[in-house]
Write a protein that holds these residues in place. Structure first.
Motif, PDB file in Angstrom:
ATOM      1  N   UNK A 169       0.833  -1.205   0.000  1.00 58.75           N
ATOM      2  CA  UNK A 169       0.000   0.000   0.000  1.00 58.75           C
ATOM      3  C   UNK A 169       0.864   1.250   0.000  1.00 58.75           C
ATOM      4  N   UNK A 170       1.939   1.263   0.806  1.00 59.74           N
ATOM      5  CA  UNK A 170       2.881   2.375   0.796  1.00 59.74           C
ATOM      6  C   UNK A 170       4.306   1.897   1.026  1.00 59.74           C
ATOM      7  N   UNK A 171       5.234   2.616   0.424  1.00 58.50           N
ATOM      8  CA  UNK A 171       6.668   2.464   0.648  1.00 58.50           C
ATOM      9  C   UNK A 171       7.212   3.853   0.952  1.00 58.50           C
ATOM     10  N   UNK A 172       8.100   3.961   1.947  1.00 60.80           N
ATOM     11  CA  UNK A 172       8.628   5.273   2.310  1.00 60.80           C
ATOM     12  C   UNK A 172      10.139   5.324   2.123  1.00 60.80           C
ATOM     13  N   UNK A 173      10.629   6.555   1.983  1.00 61.43           N
ATOM     14  CA  UNK A 173      12.038   6.813   1.720  1.00 61.43           C
ATOM     15  C   UNK A 173      12.486   7.923   2.660  1.00 61.43           C
ATOM     16  N   UNK A 174      13.482   7.627   3.511  1.00 60.63           N
ATOM     17  CA  UNK A 174      13.917   8.557   4.539  1.00 60.63           C
ATOM     18  C   UNK A 174      15.155   9.312   4.073  1.00 60.63           C
ATOM     19  N   UNK A 175      15.203  10.595   4.405  1.00 62.12           N
ATOM     20  CA  UNK A 175      16.340  11.429   4.038  1.00 62.12           C
ATOM     21  C   UNK A 175      16.536  12.508   5.089  1.00 62.12           C
ATOM     22  N   UNK A 176      17.596  13.298   4.920  1.00 61.72           N
ATOM     23  CA  UNK A 176      17.863  14.394   5.846  1.00 61.72           C
ATOM     24  C   UNK A 176      16.778  15.458   5.714  1.00 61.72           C
ATOM     25  N   UNK A 177      16.342  16.038   6.814  1.00 60.58           N
ATOM     26  CA  UNK A 177      15.297  17.065   6.734  1.00 60.58           C
ATOM     27  C   UNK A 177      15.839  18.377   6.169  1.00 60.58           C
ATOM     28  N   UNK A 178      14.958  19.122   5.530  1.00 58.48           N
ATOM     29  CA  UNK A 178      15.291  20.486   5.110  1.00 58.48           C
ATOM     30  C   UNK A 178      14.767  21.504   6.112  1.00 58.48           C
ATOM     31  N   UNK A 179      13.906  21.072   7.017  1.00 63.69           N
ATOM     32  CA  UNK A 179      13.406  21.907   8.112  1.00 63.69           C
ATOM     33  C   UNK A 179      14.176  21.552   9.381  1.00 63.69           C
ATOM     34  N   UNK A 180      14.815  22.524   9.981  1.00 61.54           N
ATOM     35  CA  UNK A 180      15.663  22.262  11.149  1.00 61.54           C
ATOM     36  C   UNK A 180      14.871  21.780  12.350  1.00 61.54           C
ATOM     37  N   UNK A 181      13.545  21.937  12.336  1.00 57.24           N
ATOM     38  CA  UNK A 181      12.717  21.470  13.445  1.00 57.24           C
ATOM     39  C   UNK A 181      12.431  19.972  13.368  1.00 57.24           C
ATOM     40  N   UNK A 182      12.752  19.350  12.219  1.00 57.96           N
ATOM     41  CA  UNK A 182      12.431  17.938  12.011  1.00 57.96           C
ATOM     42  C   UNK A 182      13.632  17.051  12.289  1.00 57.96           C
ATOM     43  N   UNK A 183      13.369  15.800  12.634  1.00 63.38           N
ATOM     44  CA  UNK A 183      14.422  14.807  12.823  1.00 63.38           C
ATOM     45  C   UNK A 183      14.798  14.129  11.511  1.00 63.38           C
ATOM     46  N   UNK A 184      13.831  13.933  10.639  1.00 60.59           N
ATOM     47  CA  UNK A 184      14.097  13.331   9.329  1.00 60.59           C
ATOM     48  C   UNK A 184      12.983  13.760   8.385  1.00 60.59           C
ATOM     49  N   UNK A 185      13.215  13.522   7.106  1.00 62.18           N
ATOM     50  CA  UNK A 185      12.206  13.793   6.077  1.00 62.18           C
ATOM     51  C   UNK A 185      11.774  12.475   5.452  1.00 62.18           C
ATOM     52  N   UNK A 186      10.507  12.379   5.086  1.00 60.95           N
ATOM     53  CA  UNK A 186      10.002  11.162   4.467  1.00 60.95           C
ATOM     54  C   UNK A 186       9.249  11.492   3.188  1.00 60.95           C
ATOM     55  N   UNK A 187       9.464  10.662   2.157  1.00 62.87           N
ATOM     56  CA  UNK A 187       8.632  10.651   0.957  1.00 62.87           C
ATOM     57  C   UNK A 187       7.804   9.372   1.005  1.00 62.87           C
ATOM     58  N   UNK A 188       6.493   9.514   0.797  1.00 60.61           N
ATOM     59  CA  UNK A 188       5.552   8.404   0.934  1.00 60.61           C
ATOM     60  C   UNK A 188       4.954   8.095  -0.430  1.00 60.61           C
ATOM     61  N   UNK A 189       5.152   6.874  -0.909  1.00 55.89           N
ATOM     62  CA  UNK A 189       4.666   6.488  -2.234  1.00 55.89           C
ATOM     63  C   UNK A 189       3.740   5.285  -2.145  1.00 55.89           C
ATOM     64  N   UNK A 190       2.628   5.347  -2.858  1.00 54.95           N
ATOM     65  CA  UNK A 190       1.823   4.167  -3.157  1.00 54.95           C
ATOM     66  C   UNK A 190       2.374   3.565  -4.449  1.00 54.95           C
TER      67      UNK A 190
END
Length: 278
Positions: free
Chosen positions: A46-67
């Motif tokens: 249903x979904x696969x995610x991809x983790x990367x460095x955040x571009x917002x300093x308030x976040x711990x990580x960034x995620x892209x969520x794909x179906x």
């Protein structure tokens, strides 16, 4: 090709392998949208995610969520599963007991409390009654009459859910999808269990025409339903919903509203870890 850490997790399950599976690619900064989409289509989940460095300093990580078909701005079970995968891969949150995820919908706080995590439900960007003509189509697509549908509302919080309320959990479990007339709609159905039951509501999520036509357990839908049910006095500030029953699962979504947020929680169990070449 580049080798990446990989996790597959079971999210919202109440027993082993009873929730919604999620694939997570860690350290995916070098992957573009086309590469991400190709892998999500290949996994067939249903979904696969991809983790990367955040571009917002308030976040711990960034995620892209794909179906398998598209990228989503937000989704619930990918949020909980991604947080566990990030922690399992050595991530250390800036604040103890809380992870902050950056996604296309913004920043999403996640409470970390043992195997059960909870995300703060994002605001609804469309929250209004469903048009009468469309509701006729929805009733037909669910194998129901208009009289069966007690209420319906748009519940858009990234995914564009159309929520339908029925009189009972039994009716929800009896829904037989007729997809032809409702292709392109994401439909969530909810109904109450009898008083004294283990869970308070039964939920089903339909994506007609999608690679996964019925989602096993759906955090974003449950977040929208919780807003709606609580706002209309149909649910208390804390309850548990079941989902996946009709397709052999046993998902449990733990809902709680406090002064800070509406929290959507569930257990997350790592199942597979290794590497993937992309």
């Amino acid at each position: 090709m580049t080798r990446h850490d990989f996790r597959q997790l079971d999210v919202f399950g109440s027993r082993p392998l009873s929730g919604n599976p999620l694939a997570v690619v860690v350290d995916a900064d070098d992957l573009d949208a086309g590469q991400r989409q190709a892998f999500a289509r290949w996994t067939g989940l249903a979904e696969t995610t991809f983790l990367s460095e955040p571009t917002d300093r308030s976040a711990d990580y960034q995620v892209h969520i794909h179906t398998p078909e598209r990228e989503l701005p937000f989704a619930g079970h990918p949020t909980l599963g991604s947080a566990v995968a990030w922690l399992d891969a050595g991530g250390r949150p800036a604040e103890e007991g809380r992870v902050v995820q950056q996604c296309a919908a913004g920043l999403v706080p996640v409470r970390v409390d043992g195997p059960r995590l909870a995300f703060a439900a994002p605001p609804l960007t469309r929250y209004e009654p469903v048009e009468s003509e469309l509701l006729d189509r929805v009733a037909t697509g669910l194998g129901l009459t208009r009289e069966d549908i007690l209420d319906a509302s748009w519940l858009v919080n990234g995914p564009e859910w159309l929520g339908v309320r029925l009189a009972s959990a039994e009716q929800v479990l009896g829904v037989q999808l007729v997809p032809a007339g409702v292709l392109g709609l994401d439909i969530g159905v909810v109904g109450p269990h009898p008083a004294g039951a283990e869970v308070q509501f039964e939920v089903r999520a339909f994506i007609p025409g999608g690679a996964v036509p019925e989602d096993p357990v759906t955090g974003s839908l449950n977040a929208g339903l919780a807003h709606w049910l609580m706002d209309t006095g149909r649910a208390p500030d804390s309850y548990v919903a079941a989902q996946g029953t009709a397709i052999g699962g046993a998902g449990r979504v733990h809902v709680e509203r406090d002064a800070e947020a509406l929290w959507i929680g569930g257990d997350v169990a790592p199942v597979v870890s290794g590497t993937v070449d992309l």
